[in-house]
Design a protein around this motif. Structure first.
Motif, PDB file in Angstrom:
ATOM      1  N   THR A  72     -15.856  -0.691  -0.043  1.00 46.64           N
ATOM      2  CA  THR A  72     -15.296  -0.144  -1.276  1.00 46.64           C
ATOM      3  C   THR A  72     -13.777  -0.136  -1.215  1.00 46.64           C
ATOM      4  O   THR A  72     -13.195   0.287  -0.214  1.00 46.64           O
ATOM      5  CB  THR A  72     -15.789   1.298  -1.503  1.00 46.64           C
ATOM      6  N   ASP A  73     -13.143  -0.610  -2.275  1.00 50.99           N
ATOM      7  CA  ASP A  73     -11.686  -0.549  -2.393  1.00 50.99           C
ATOM      8  C   ASP A  73     -11.325   0.813  -2.959  1.00 50.99           C
ATOM      9  O   ASP A  73     -11.584   1.110  -4.130  1.00 50.99           O
ATOM     10  CB  ASP A  73     -11.181  -1.665  -3.312  1.00 50.99           C
ATOM     11  N   SER A 145      -2.721   0.822   6.017  1.00 52.37           N
ATOM     12  CA  SER A 145      -4.142   0.857   5.668  1.00 52.37           C
ATOM     13  C   SER A 145      -4.846   2.050   6.304  1.00 52.37           C
ATOM     14  O   SER A 145      -4.553   2.431   7.435  1.00 52.37           O
ATOM     15  CB  SER A 145      -4.843  -0.424   6.111  1.00 52.37           C
ATOM     16  N   ARG A 196     -11.704   1.531   2.023  1.00 52.24           N
ATOM     17  CA  ARG A 196     -10.341   1.189   2.463  1.00 52.24           C
ATOM     18  C   ARG A 196      -9.324   1.669   1.438  1.00 52.24           C
ATOM     19  O   ARG A 196      -9.476   1.463   0.242  1.00 52.24           O
ATOM     20  CB  ARG A 196     -10.206  -0.326   2.652  1.00 52.24           C
ATOM     21  N   SER A 198      -5.030   1.993   0.614  1.00 54.14           N
ATOM     22  CA  SER A 198      -3.702   1.461   0.939  1.00 54.14           C
ATOM     23  C   SER A 198      -2.638   2.531   0.740  1.00 54.14           C
ATOM     24  O   SER A 198      -2.696   3.323  -0.201  1.00 54.14           O
ATOM     25  CB  SER A 198      -3.382   0.253   0.042  1.00 54.14           C
TER      26      SER A 198
END
Length: 201
Positions: A72-73, A145, A196, A198
């Protein structure tokens, strides 16, 4: 109620990698029996670091956790912890409990810089723990990250670092040859239990 990985998922074949490191020693062949082990401690650590980097970032055959198609972003972190909260509860929706957070050093610096409010010097994260989950800092993570995950997302196995030496192979160089081997393998069985995030601006 939390579901656990299926028996079928656990029976999937692990893709494996093998890492070998061979180095020449400039030390004479009169080394003691324990000297090569001492010499290879750094090499063993290097192999472990390489294995961690492969587990997270391998491009293919097998793909690392961060490159799994089902991950999953979680988007960008922003100036609060909402993205992390969404990741934790998103994993709960996927039938598991988030139980760890991995962060690159640069991402950890961004987390530590978050403040409780505008003009405040009180950090949002006083300790390397968020939502009750330990935050592990590792250079194996790409810069900027964060990975929030459940240990049920991946089936993995790893062997011991094995050290072998030979006084004969490099006899004409008056040196001892040392070989270090390490084997590991993994399969991502629930990519939707990995998120993940950012921290890049």
């Amino acid at each position: 109620m939390q579901s656990s990985p299926s028996r079928k998922a656990h029976s999937q074949k692990l893709s494996s990698t093998r890492t070998r490191s061979a180095r020449w020693s400039s030390c004479p062949t009169s080394w003691t029996a324990t000297a090569p082990v001492t010499y290879c401690r750094g090499t063993g650590t290097h192999l472990s670091n390489k294995a961690n980097a492969a587990l997270l970032g391998n491009a293919a055959a097998p793909a690392g956790m961060l490159n799994d198609a089902g991950i999953t972003d979680g988007g960008a972190l922003g100036d609060n912890l909402d993205a992390l909260s969404a990741a934790v509860w998103g994993i709960a929706e996927a039938g598991a409990n988030a139980d760890y957070i991995l962060a690159a050093p640069s991402a950890m610096a961004d987390l530590a810089a978050l403040k409780a409010g505008t003009g405040s010097n009180v950090p949002l994260m006083a300790e390397p723990v968020l939502y009750g989950l330990p935050v592990h800092v590792t250079n194996a993570m790409p810069a900027d990250s964060i990975l929030v995950g459940s240990t049920t997302a991946v089936v993995s196995a790893a062997g011991q670092v094995r050290v072998a030496r030979s006084n004969d192979y490099a006899f004409n160089r008056d040196a001892v040859a040392i070989r270090v081997d390490f084997r590991s393998g993994w399969t991502v069985v629930h990519g939707n239990r990995l998120v993940r995030i950012s921290t890049a601006a």
